[in-house]
Write an enzyme that holds these catalytic residues in place. Structure first.
Site, short mmCIF file in Angstrom:
data_model
loop_
_atom_site.label_atom_id
_atom_site.label_comp_id
_atom_site.label_asym_id
_atom_site.label_seq_id
_atom_site.Cartn_x
_atom_site.Cartn_y
_atom_site.Cartn_z
N TYR A 1 0.85 -1.20 0.00
CA TYR A 1 0.00 0.00 0.00
C TYR A 1 0.88 1.25 0.00
O TYR A 1 2.02 1.21 0.48
CB TYR A 1 -0.94 0.00 1.21
CG TYR A 1 -0.23 0.13 2.55
CD1 TYR A 1 0.04 1.37 3.09
CD2 TYR A 1 0.19 -1.00 3.24
CE1 TYR A 1 0.70 1.49 4.30
CE2 TYR A 1 0.86 -0.90 4.44
CZ TYR A 1 1.11 0.35 4.97
OH TYR A 1 1.78 0.47 6.16
N HIS B 1 2.85 -6.11 4.59
CA HIS B 1 3.38 -6.53 5.90
C HIS B 1 2.29 -6.56 6.95
O HIS B 1 1.24 -5.93 6.79
CB HIS B 1 4.49 -5.57 6.36
CG HIS B 1 4.01 -4.15 6.46
ND1 HIS B 1 4.05 -3.28 5.39
CD2 HIS B 1 3.45 -3.46 7.48
CE1 HIS B 1 3.55 -2.11 5.76
NE2 HIS B 1 3.16 -2.20 7.02
C1 BEZ Z 1 3.22 1.57 8.31
O1 BEZ Z 1 2.11 1.54 8.82
O2 BEZ Z 1 3.75 0.53 8.02
C2 BEZ Z 1 3.92 2.84 8.01
C3 BEZ Z 1 3.25 3.81 7.33
C4 BEZ Z 1 3.89 4.99 7.05
C5 BEZ Z 1 5.20 5.18 7.44
C6 BEZ Z 1 5.88 4.17 8.11
C7 BEZ Z 1 5.23 2.99 8.39
FE FE Z 2 2.02 -0.63 7.83
#
Ligand code: BEZ
Ligand code: FE
Length: 290
Positions: A194, A218
């Site tokens: 995403y 993930h």
């Molecule tokens: C996350 O939810 O994996 C994520 C989203 C934006 C920046 C860093 C991690």
């Molecule tokens: Fe995430």
């Protein structure tokens, strides 16, 4: 630039550093003096124009205005996309060699999500059914009983519940516990890749740099066991096209799992009630004593 100009500019920087000489905390003094020193070095190196300085102020102001105190935290997103979050993570987990590797926390964790039983389904929206199982162990390989695994992932539309107000409360989130053998089981859907939010200042930065916004698929974990260091990590899908170019630099080789096809035998679900077909992945987390 004349020698006089150089001396005057160096004097400004030195005065700003020295203004922290009387700090009451030595650590605060160290951090602020280093910050001022490097900030001044940066301004001097690029010879920042007044228009660029103002653009920087505007960018940081917009970043603050794009935080909502709940699920949108643009400053964390900025730290993540500048690689700062992963650098802080690396510095703070240098000594853990046999323990599971850590990665970014990200801005989408929500505290107080539903407690879920062994194998309970946390997916209230559609997707490929998946069973994620494994154990939580100490560094000697002994099972840790009653470890709390706080888990979160996006729906198939690439958004987290909370971020996407259309999703039911608690969708694809939950707090699981290990059983008396240190085992956990999470019924969910296969995670999808995403893009991180691009409708704010971080998105403007990515576009200006011709960078993409995608994170490889993930599942997030925050694992808590009394007496052990809290483990913040992900399990990445091993076949994801963005593993080599994560927008936030969070991928580690040791954190990849393969979702295997489980088309035929309900027995594969270890007695859990899974719809067929489904996919299954397995991972043992190793916790480091405090
Ligand atoms: C996350 O939810 O994996 C994520 C989203 C934006 C920046 C860093 C991690
Ligand atoms: Fe995430």
């Amino acid at each position: 630039m004349t020698d006089n100009d150089k001396t005057a500019e160096a004097l400004i920087s030195q005065q700003a550093v020295d203004s922290f000489n009387a700090s009451s905390s030595p650590r605060y003094q160290q951090i602020m003096q280093s910050l001022v020193k490097h900030l001044h070095a940066f301004v001097s190196e690029v010879e920042l124009t007044e228009a660029e300085w103002f653009e920087g102020i505007r960018f940081l102001t917009d970043t603050g205005h794009t935080c909502d105190g709940l699920v949108r935290q643009e400053f964390i997103l900025l730290s993540d996309t500048l690689g700062v979050s992963m650098l802080v993570d690396a510095i703070n987990h240098r000594h853990s060699n046999s323990a599971t590797e850590t990665t970014v926390f990200g801005p989408f964790y929500i505290d107080g999500m539903p407690d879920r039983s062994y194998g309970e389904n946390m997916a209230l929206t559609d997707g490929m059914p998946a069973l994620v199982r494994g154990r939580v162990l100490d560094t000697q390989g002994r099972p840790l009983v009653n470890a709390v695994l706080d888990v979160w992932q996006t729906a198939e539309n690439g958004m987290y519940s909370g971020q996407d107000t259309e999703q039911p409360f608690g969708n694809l989130r939950g707090r699981y516990r290990t059983d008396s053998d240190g085992c956990f089981a999470i019924r969910t859907i296969v995670p999808v890749c995403y893009p991180i939010p691009t409708d704010g200042p971080v998105g403007r930065m990515l576009r200006a740099a011709n960078r993409h916004a995608w994170r490889p698929a993930h599942l997030h974990f925050m694992i808590d066991v009394p007496g052990y260091r809290k483990l913040v990590t992900h399990l990445f899908n091993s076949d994801d096209p963005y593993l080599e170019s994560d927008a936030v630099f969070g991928v580690k080789g040791s954190l990849q799992v393969t979702y295997q096809d489980r088309p035929a035998h309900a027995a594969d679900a270890g007695g859990l009630d899974m719809p067929l077909p489904f996919k299954s992945a397995y991972y043992d987390f190793v916790m480091e004593a405090e």
